[in-house]
Every structure is written in C-alpha cells, then in structure tokens.
Design an enzyme around this catalytic site. Structure first.
Site, PDB file in Angstrom:
ATOM      1  N   ASP A  36      40.016  15.972 -19.661  1.00 54.96           N
ATOM      2  CA  ASP A  36      39.819  15.931 -21.166  1.00 54.96           C
ATOM      3  C   ASP A  36      38.198  15.621 -21.553  1.00 54.96           C
ATOM      4  O   ASP A  36      37.665  16.491 -22.499  1.00 54.96           O
ATOM      5  CB  ASP A  36      40.377  14.419 -21.488  1.00 54.96           C
ATOM      6  CG  ASP A  36      40.735  14.066 -22.854  1.00 54.96           C
ATOM      7  OD1 ASP A  36      40.247  14.970 -23.789  1.00 54.96           O
ATOM      8  OD2 ASP A  36      41.270  12.956 -23.360  1.00 54.96           O
ATOM      9  N   ASN A  83      44.862  11.837 -24.144  1.00 48.58           N
ATOM     10  CA  ASN A  83      45.750  10.375 -24.103  1.00 48.58           C
ATOM     11  C   ASN A  83      46.206  10.431 -25.546  1.00 48.58           C
ATOM     12  O   ASN A  83      45.897  11.420 -26.424  1.00 48.58           O
ATOM     13  CB  ASN A  83      44.674   9.380 -23.770  1.00 48.58           C
ATOM     14  CG  ASN A  83      43.295   9.482 -24.762  1.00 48.58           C
ATOM     15  OD1 ASN A  83      43.499   9.526 -25.764  1.00 48.58           O
ATOM     16  ND2 ASN A  83      42.395   9.648 -23.973  1.00 48.58           N
ATOM     17  N   SER A 116      48.828  15.009 -15.934  1.00 44.13           N
ATOM     18  CA  SER A 116      49.190  13.532 -15.499  1.00 44.13           C
ATOM     19  C   SER A 116      48.788  13.542 -13.720  1.00 44.13           C
ATOM     20  O   SER A 116      49.075  12.593 -13.088  1.00 44.13           O
ATOM     21  CB  SER A 116      50.663  13.586 -15.380  1.00 44.13           C
ATOM     22  OG  SER A 116      50.975  13.059 -16.759  1.00 44.13           O
ATOM     23  N   THR A 117      48.134  14.599 -13.037  1.00 44.15           N
ATOM     24  CA  THR A 117      47.966  14.221 -11.785  1.00 44.15           C
ATOM     25  C   THR A 117      46.491  13.461 -11.467  1.00 44.15           C
ATOM     26  O   THR A 117      46.163  13.268  -9.940  1.00 44.15           O
ATOM     27  CB  THR A 117      48.030  15.759 -10.760  1.00 44.15           C
ATOM     28  OG1 THR A 117      47.019  16.457 -11.132  1.00 44.15           O
ATOM     29  CG2 THR A 117      49.488  16.250 -11.205  1.00 44.15           C
TER      30      THR A 117
HETATM   31  P1  ADP Z   1      45.622  12.836 -16.598  1.00 39.75           P
HETATM   32  O1  ADP Z   1      45.114  11.642 -17.319  1.00 39.75           O
HETATM   33  O2  ADP Z   1      46.771  13.696 -17.317  1.00 39.75           O
HETATM   34  O3  ADP Z   1      46.105  12.497 -14.811  1.00 39.75           O
HETATM   35  P2  ADP Z   1      43.127  13.826 -15.442  1.00 39.75           P
HETATM   36  O4  ADP Z   1      42.161  14.600 -16.298  1.00 39.75           O
HETATM   37  O5  ADP Z   1      42.695  12.631 -14.835  1.00 39.75           O
HETATM   38  O6  ADP Z   1      44.316  13.813 -16.628  1.00 39.75           O
HETATM   39  O7  ADP Z   1      43.386  14.949 -14.452  1.00 39.75           O
HETATM   40  C1  ADP Z   1      44.349  15.985 -14.269  1.00 39.75           C
HETATM   41  C2  ADP Z   1      44.017  17.073 -13.419  1.00 39.75           C
HETATM   42  O8  ADP Z   1      42.780  17.844 -14.045  1.00 39.75           O
HETATM   43  C3  ADP Z   1      43.506  16.644 -12.159  1.00 39.75           C
HETATM   44  O9  ADP Z   1      44.057  17.533 -11.206  1.00 39.75           O
HETATM   45  C4  ADP Z   1      42.160  16.719 -12.039  1.00 39.75           C
HETATM   46  O10 ADP Z   1      41.561  17.242 -10.843  1.00 39.75           O
HETATM   47  C5  ADP Z   1      42.257  18.038 -12.815  1.00 39.75           C
HETATM   48  N1  ADP Z   1      40.776  18.499 -13.580  1.00 39.75           N
HETATM   49  C6  ADP Z   1      39.720  17.850 -13.918  1.00 39.75           C
HETATM   50  N2  ADP Z   1      38.665  18.398 -14.358  1.00 39.75           N
HETATM   51  C7  ADP Z   1      38.990  19.736 -14.525  1.00 39.75           C
HETATM   52  C8  ADP Z   1      38.501  20.948 -14.924  1.00 39.75           C
HETATM   53  N3  ADP Z   1      37.342  21.097 -15.593  1.00 39.75           N
HETATM   54  N4  ADP Z   1      39.307  22.028 -14.903  1.00 39.75           N
HETATM   55  C9  ADP Z   1      40.603  22.058 -14.377  1.00 39.75           C
HETATM   56  N5  ADP Z   1      41.115  20.914 -13.986  1.00 39.75           N
HETATM   57  C10 ADP Z   1      40.411  19.650 -13.839  1.00 39.75           C
END
Ligand code: ADP
Length: 176
Positions: free
Chosen positions: A40, A30, A123-124
């Site tokens: 994150d 963020n 962002s997904t």
């Molecule tokens: P944003 O705020 O950019 O949407 P998010 O973390 O909520 O970020 O989600 C971005 C993507 O990362 C989603 O598809 C989520 O399922 C995925 N994600 C969450 N944890 C992991 C991980 N440990 N490794 C890979 N992808 C992840």
C-alpha cells in the site's frame, strides 16, 4: 511460470508491483483507504498524491470489496484498491473474504474495460494470511474467473520474494 485458461494468461512473476505496465495494479489496502505499510505504502509513494486524493473522496472500502482510482504517476493506468481479511485463525470467514477481494477486483477491471491486471499476494503480509492457503485462493479465483470471462487477457500475480514465488508456483501446478 504461466498457464493459459481459455483466452487468459495467468502469470506468476517475482518483482515489484509498482513497476507493472498492466492496465491496473491491485493495492492491498485497508478499509479506510488510508495508505500504510507494505505494498500500500509502496504504491502511494510511486504513484504520487493524486491516488490518495481520490481515495479520500471515495472514503472507505469494506473487506472483500474493491474500488478504482487513477494510476497517478505509475505506469499502470489504474489502481484497484481491495481490502483482504486480517487472518484470525481461519474460522472467521477469511477464505470467502479473500476470494471476494480477488473476484471483485477482477469484476471491477472487467466493468472498466481493462484487459490486464496485476495482483500482489493480498493479506499475506501484515494481515498474516498463511501463504500457501492464500496462494491457493488467489489462483483458484483467477482460474475460475478466466473460465467464465474472456475480456481480461492477462492476470499477473506479482510475488515480492522468491520464496513467495515458489509457493505460488507449487499451488498453480496443483490447480492446472
Ligand atoms: P496485507 O496488509 O494485505 O497483508 P502487505 O502489504 O503487508 O498487505 O503485504 C501483502 C504482500 O505484498 C506481501 O507478500 C508483501 O511482501 C508484498 N509486497 C510488499 N511490497 C510489495 C511490492 N512493492 N510489490 C509487490 N508485492 C509487495
């Protein structure tokens, strides 16, 4: 699934980005670089406090831009923190901002002499970007970058679910 574009392999993988052994993994951060939920939080938990210490020194990162820190305890040497747009209907410049997030991350990796990089689906999650549109932008930007640059040999897109992986595969087949 993978595709070769000039000298770069673009690869889709279903998995956890914190396990990646590429030179850099990308964090969907963020603007305050404050850590949070989703990928994150997972990256900061796995990488340890040195990553957050550097984020505090850097301070912030505008949407679409990218900054780099150490990888801390991660297998990856660096974390590139980028900020994707919050999706608010699609008419607020979201497409360009998401493209910039990928492009500026790749550019920063290249400037630091890195040869491999792993992206989450920026962002997904919490930021609610429709997955098929986000996948298309992610892959188009990777392909364009690989056509114009040959320093980065390996671009991996790490999808956290098989559903996300399938959507990325469909988009990649469409684009190559
Ligand atoms: P944003 O705020 O950019 O949407 P998010 O973390 O909520 O970020 O989600 C971005 C993507 O990362 C989603 O598809 C989520 O399922 C995925 N994600 C969450 N944890 C992991 C991980 N440990 N490794 C890979 N992808 C992840």
């Amino acid at each position: 699934m993978q595709a070769k574009v000039n000298e770069t392999i673009i690869e889709l993988v279903c998995g956890d980005i914190t396990e990646e052994i590429t030179d850099a993994i990308v964090n969907a951060a963020n603007e305050r670089l404050a850590g949070g939920a989703g990928v994150d939080g997972a990256i900061h938990r796995a990488g340890g406090p040195s990553i957050m210490a550097q984020c505090r020194q850097i301070g912030s990162c505008p949407t679409g831009k990218a900054v780099i820190t150490t990888g801390g305890n991660l297998k990856a040497k660096y974390v590139i923190h980028t900020v994707g747009p919050i999706y608010r209907g699609g008419a607020r410049g979201e497409e360009k901002l998401l493209q910039n997030a990928y492009r500026n991350s790749l550019e920063l990796a290249r400037q630091n002499g890195l040869q491999s990089i792993s992206f989450p689906a920026i962002s997904t999650g919490v930021y609610a970007y429709p997955l098929d549109e986000a996948a298309k932008i992610a892959l188009k930007t990777s392909i364009e970058f690989a056509r114009e640059n040959n320093e980065i040999k390996h671009i991996r897109h790490i999808l956290f679910s098989s559903r996300d992986y399938d959507v990325f595969c469909l988009q990649l087949k469409d684009l190559i």
